[in-house]
Design a protein around this motif. Structure first.
Motif, PDB file in Angstrom:
ATOM      1  N   VAL A 385      31.593  -1.501   5.388  1.00 55.28           N
ATOM      2  CA  VAL A 385      30.448  -1.698   5.314  1.00 55.28           C
ATOM      3  C   VAL A 385      30.786  -1.634   2.684  1.00 55.28           C
ATOM      4  CG1 VAL A 385      28.132  -1.799   4.610  1.00 55.28           C
ATOM      5  CG2 VAL A 385      28.689  -1.821   6.570  1.00 55.28           C
ATOM      6  N   ARG A 386      32.136  -0.080   3.373  1.00 56.45           N
ATOM      7  CA  ARG A 386      31.295   0.339   1.572  1.00 56.45           C
ATOM      8  C   ARG A 386      32.733  -0.462   0.728  1.00 56.45           C
ATOM      9  NH1 ARG A 386      30.261   2.144  -2.805  1.00 56.45           N
ATOM     10  NH2 ARG A 386      32.199   3.692  -4.041  1.00 56.45           N
ATOM     11  N   GLN A 387      33.818  -1.010   1.134  1.00 56.07           N
ATOM     12  CA  GLN A 387      34.496  -2.418   0.697  1.00 56.07           C
ATOM     13  C   GLN A 387      33.350  -3.608   0.139  1.00 56.07           C
ATOM     14  OE1 GLN A 387      37.179  -2.436   3.948  1.00 56.07           O
ATOM     15  NE2 GLN A 387      39.056  -2.186   1.937  1.00 56.07           N
ATOM     16  N   LEU A 388      32.915  -3.844   1.097  1.00 53.16           N
ATOM     17  CA  LEU A 388      31.417  -5.267   0.961  1.00 53.16           C
ATOM     18  C   LEU A 388      31.062  -4.765  -0.324  1.00 53.16           C
ATOM     19  CD1 LEU A 388      31.158  -6.789   3.789  1.00 53.16           C
ATOM     20  CD2 LEU A 388      32.182  -7.201   2.636  1.00 53.16           C
ATOM     21  N   GLN A 389      30.668  -3.980  -0.451  1.00 51.60           N
ATOM     22  CA  GLN A 389      29.660  -3.793  -1.491  1.00 51.60           C
ATOM     23  C   GLN A 389      30.858  -3.318  -3.148  1.00 51.60           C
ATOM     24  OE1 GLN A 389      28.077   0.442   0.004  1.00 51.60           O
ATOM     25  NE2 GLN A 389      26.357  -0.364   1.198  1.00 51.60           N
ATOM     26  N   VAL A 390      31.739  -3.077  -2.367  1.00 51.33           N
ATOM     27  CA  VAL A 390      32.164  -2.941  -3.855  1.00 51.33           C
ATOM     28  C   VAL A 390      32.721  -3.970  -4.692  1.00 51.33           C
ATOM     29  CG1 VAL A 390      34.810  -2.104  -4.944  1.00 51.33           C
ATOM     30  CG2 VAL A 390      33.423  -0.538  -3.548  1.00 51.33           C
ATOM     31  N   LEU A 391      32.853  -5.275  -3.725  1.00 48.77           N
ATOM     32  CA  LEU A 391      32.836  -6.372  -3.628  1.00 48.77           C
ATOM     33  C   LEU A 391      31.484  -7.381  -4.548  1.00 48.77           C
ATOM     34  CD1 LEU A 391      34.816  -9.234  -3.329  1.00 48.77           C
ATOM     35  CD2 LEU A 391      34.299  -9.525  -1.513  1.00 48.77           C
ATOM     36  N   GLU A 392      30.675  -6.600  -3.742  1.00 49.21           N
ATOM     37  CA  GLU A 392      29.440  -7.598  -4.369  1.00 49.21           C
ATOM     38  C   GLU A 392      29.367  -6.946  -6.291  1.00 49.21           C
ATOM     39  OE1 GLU A 392      26.344  -8.043  -0.599  1.00 49.21           O
ATOM     40  OE2 GLU A 392      26.274  -6.074  -1.371  1.00 49.21           O
ATOM     41  N   LYS A 393      29.510  -5.522  -6.040  1.00 45.40           N
ATOM     42  CA  LYS A 393      29.996  -4.284  -7.392  1.00 45.40           C
ATOM     43  C   LYS A 393      30.483  -5.786  -8.687  1.00 45.40           C
ATOM     44  CE  LYS A 393      26.311  -2.187  -6.021  1.00 45.40           C
ATOM     45  NZ  LYS A 393      25.215  -2.562  -7.146  1.00 45.40           N
ATOM     46  N   LYS A 394      32.147  -5.979  -8.160  1.00 46.87           N
ATOM     47  CA  LYS A 394      32.885  -6.275  -8.837  1.00 46.87           C
ATOM     48  C   LYS A 394      32.100  -7.650  -9.212  1.00 46.87           C
ATOM     49  CE  LYS A 394      37.040  -8.140  -8.301  1.00 46.87           C
ATOM     50  NZ  LYS A 394      38.328  -8.973  -8.156  1.00 46.87           N
ATOM     51  N   ILE A 395      31.448  -8.750  -8.145  1.00 49.28           N
ATOM     52  CA  ILE A 395      31.000 -10.451  -8.641  1.00 49.28           C
ATOM     53  C   ILE A 395      29.844  -9.883  -9.380  1.00 49.28           C
ATOM     54  CG2 ILE A 395      30.048 -12.315  -7.658  1.00 49.28           C
ATOM     55  CD1 ILE A 395      31.431 -11.278  -5.521  1.00 49.28           C
ATOM     56  N   GLU A 396      29.152  -9.044  -9.050  1.00 48.86           N
ATOM     57  CA  GLU A 396      27.779  -8.964 -10.198  1.00 48.86           C
ATOM     58  C   GLU A 396      28.263  -8.985 -12.059  1.00 48.86           C
ATOM     59  OE1 GLU A 396      24.299  -7.070  -7.185  1.00 48.86           O
ATOM     60  OE2 GLU A 396      25.839  -5.330  -8.327  1.00 48.86           O
ATOM     61  N   HIS A 397      29.408  -7.387 -12.102  1.00 49.90           N
ATOM     62  CA  HIS A 397      29.537  -7.439 -13.070  1.00 49.90           C
ATOM     63  C   HIS A 397      30.368  -8.355 -13.890  1.00 49.90           C
ATOM     64  CE1 HIS A 397      32.787  -5.833 -15.832  1.00 49.90           C
ATOM     65  NE2 HIS A 397      31.758  -4.819 -16.366  1.00 49.90           N
ATOM     66  N   ASN A 398      31.122  -9.409 -13.308  1.00 50.57           N
ATOM     67  CA  ASN A 398      31.290 -10.500 -13.550  1.00 50.57           C
ATOM     68  C   ASN A 398      30.518 -11.582 -13.702  1.00 50.57           C
ATOM     69  OD1 ASN A 398      33.921  -9.194 -13.337  1.00 50.57           O
ATOM     70  ND2 ASN A 398      34.596 -10.757 -11.613  1.00 50.57           N
ATOM     71  N   ILE A 399      29.569 -11.608 -13.152  1.00 48.82           N
ATOM     72  CA  ILE A 399      28.284 -12.577 -13.738  1.00 48.82           C
ATOM     73  C   ILE A 399      27.851 -11.783 -15.055  1.00 48.82           C
ATOM     74  CG2 ILE A 399      26.060 -13.526 -13.189  1.00 48.82           C
ATOM     75  CD1 ILE A 399      27.020 -13.187 -10.461  1.00 48.82           C
ATOM     76  N   LYS A 400      27.246 -10.575 -14.938  1.00 45.64           N
ATOM     77  CA  LYS A 400      26.886 -10.324 -16.169  1.00 45.64           C
ATOM     78  C   LYS A 400      27.826 -10.541 -17.551  1.00 45.64           C
ATOM     79  CE  LYS A 400      24.134  -7.662 -18.566  1.00 45.64           C
ATOM     80  NZ  LYS A 400      22.911  -7.439 -18.845  1.00 45.64           N
ATOM     81  N   ASP A 401      28.970 -10.046 -17.356  1.00 42.95           N
ATOM     82  CA  ASP A 401      30.506 -10.195 -18.350  1.00 42.95           C
ATOM     83  C   ASP A 401      29.475 -11.162 -19.118  1.00 42.95           C
ATOM     84  OD1 ASP A 401      31.682  -9.001 -19.991  1.00 42.95           O
ATOM     85  OD2 ASP A 401      33.548  -9.729 -18.802  1.00 42.95           O
ATOM     86  N   TYR A 402      29.895 -12.951 -18.167  1.00 43.92           N
ATOM     87  CA  TYR A 402      30.153 -14.269 -18.527  1.00 43.92           C
ATOM     88  C   TYR A 402      28.747 -14.613 -19.261  1.00 43.92           C
ATOM     89  CZ  TYR A 402      31.722 -18.999 -18.271  1.00 43.92           C
ATOM     90  OH  TYR A 402      32.279 -19.428 -18.490  1.00 43.92           O
ATOM     91  N   LEU A 403      27.957 -14.576 -18.096  1.00 45.62           N
ATOM     92  CA  LEU A 403      27.420 -15.056 -18.478  1.00 45.62           C
ATOM     93  C   LEU A 403      25.898 -14.194 -19.370  1.00 45.62           C
ATOM     94  CD1 LEU A 403      26.286 -16.924 -14.955  1.00 45.62           C
ATOM     95  CD2 LEU A 403      27.389 -17.746 -17.464  1.00 45.62           C
ATOM     96  N   GLY A 404      25.701 -12.993 -19.584  1.00 42.42           N
ATOM     97  CA  GLY A 404      25.225 -11.715 -20.352  1.00 42.42           C
ATOM     98  C   GLY A 404      23.634 -12.173 -19.428  1.00 42.42           C
ATOM     99  N   VAL A 405      23.437 -12.279 -18.033  1.00 45.91           N
ATOM    100  CA  VAL A 405      22.382 -11.740 -17.935  1.00 45.91           C
ATOM    101  C   VAL A 405      22.263 -11.210 -15.834  1.00 45.91           C
ATOM    102  CG1 VAL A 405      22.480 -14.415 -15.661  1.00 45.91           C
ATOM    103  CG2 VAL A 405      20.566 -13.571 -16.980  1.00 45.91           C
TER     104      VAL A 405
END
Length: 433
Positions: A385-405
């Motif tokens: 579960v911890r690894q999945l949570q890390v992956l979720e945060k990574k994607i959230e960061h990429n969306i925020k970085d790319y789209l600004g939302v």
């Protein structure tokens, strides 16, 4: 391969001369035969004889989907019904569908355009085409069907659905090309994998994918999984159906618009003013040769850009950028414009996720929320579960970085997002419910 060199490789000056003659004939015809256009022209203070150059196109009124619905079913036709040999309608989910008609000549023109499309993809006589676009009122299936026959290739009219049966036919009939939506091609891959069928063992070499926006990253995913060249095609029922434009196999760099039949513009969707080559805006198309159902300056709502530079394939036709989204399905999240294709591009850069996702927009109090559900690979889903949570945060960061939302990313197990055998349902906007 170029199917019609006489028109697809014309010098710009010669092509524009043809466009002007056909535009002048078009405006004269619709003014006299279609009451809707006569009223629009009169209201705009322009008569057909005043169209002296292609620049005068900007003086003509726009046509919208609502105009077509207001004249439902046959009010926009420019010929009597005894000359209409086929009727199609859009698959709109709200209001009346948009109805389009074709004369014998329209069908022949359409078939030739699809033959050009297939040739750009490297399809020729002797090829077998697995046509998985839907037949019926939707223009995709029958549009491609007649074009494949016009080219002289063999068509398998499989339509949509019956996915396991389609896998069997792909094995037994040995088609070399497939026409379908990009999401359905990936669905075919998943079903084939479940059946123990490897696409590497099939005869397919090229796929012509359209009817929904898709990203360059999804192209790479399709090409990797299916082992084919995947080409983007563009069309819409209000203009003709498929066959308005296509990428070429040589470059895969923009879709060649068949400008001897379709006159394209890019406008600012807010000011409605034309934009120069290279700038992003709303695609507007005027049909130059359609008899039964001609349209002038139709606002497609699709976001693209136009590029006039000749392509290394030899075509001199203007190219349009891959559709980036639509002005009417663009999401505005906390003041930020977001297109589903942009989120898809972020997801496709993450190796651990599958190309199946859903975007859920909601409103909590006065605040818009954005949730992205995306399937993960089977190996990844079995991780801690911890690894999945890390992956979720990574994607959230990429969306925020790319789209600004900011977005909440939720990883879900493989095969849990509903599959579509037509256009994929990518967005659920609960704010409208």
């Amino acid at each position: 391969m170029i199917f019609n060199e006489d028109f697809e490789t014309l010098p710009r000056e010669a092509l524009e001369a043809i466009q002007l003659r056909r535009l002048q004939s078009l405006v004269e015809r619709v003014y006299n035969l279609v009451p809707f256009y006569r009223q629009k022209f009169d209201a705009a203070g322009i008569r057909p004889g005043e169209v002296k150059s292609l620049q005068d196109l900007q003086r003509l009124p726009f046509t919208t989907k609502q105009d077509l619905r207001d004249n439902y079913p046959f009010g926009m036709f420019a010929v009597p019904m005894e000359q209409v040999v086929r009727i199609h309608a859009s698959s709109g989910t709200t209001g009346k569908p948009t109805v389009v008609g074709y004369t014998h000549r329209d069908i022949k023109t359409w078939s030739e355009l699809i033959a050009r499309t297939l040739s750009a993809a490297g399809v020729q006589r002797g090829d077998i085409v697995h046509n998985a676009y839907g037949y019926g009122l939707f223009t995709g299936g029958l549009g491609f069907h007649y074009g494949i026959e016009y080219l002289g290739a063999s068509v398998i009219p499989v339509s949509g659905g019956n996915t396991k049966r389609q896998i069997m036919l792909l094995q037994d009939f040995g088609p070399t090309a497939i026409t379908c939506t990009p999401s359905f091609s990936l669905h075919l891959y998943d079903v084939a994998k479940d059946m123990g069928v490897d696409f590497a063992d099939l005869s397919l070499r090229v796929g012509i994918c359209g009817a929904e926006p898709w990203s360059e990253a999804m192209r790479q995913e399709i090409e990797k999984k299916l082992g084919i060249d995947a080409l983007d095609i563009y069309g819409l029922s209000e203009i003709m159906g498929p066959g308005v434009s296509i990428e070429c196999l040589e470059a895969k760099n923009g879709l060649h618009i068949f400008e001897d039949h379709f006159l394209p513009e890019i406008i600012d969707p807010n000011t409605l003013q034309p934009l120069p080559f290279g700038e992003v805006g709303e695609l507007v198309i005027t049909t130059l040769t359609k008899e039964a159902f001609p349209v002038i300056r139709y606002r497609t709502r699709d976001i693209s850009a136009l590029y006039p530079e000749p392509c290394r394939c030899g075509r001199t036709l203007v190219r349009m950028a891959r559709i980036m989204g639509r002005t009417d399905d663009m999401l505005i999240i906390r003041g930020v414009n977001v297109f589903p294709s942009q989120i898809e591009a972020v997801l496709m850069e993450i190796q651990e996720v599958e190309p199946h996702y859903q975007i859920v927009v909601d409103r909590v109090g006065q605040m818009d929320t954005l949730e992205v559900k995306v399937e993960v690979e089977e190996a990844t889903f079995s991780d801690e579960v911890r690894q999945l949570q890390v992956l979720e945060k990574k994607i959230e960061h990429n969306i925020k970085d790319y789209l600004g939302v900011s977005a909440k990313v939720r990883l879900v197990e493989p095969r849990s997002i509903p599959r579509s055998e037509g256009k994929a349902l990518r967005v659920i906007d609960k704010r409208k419910i």
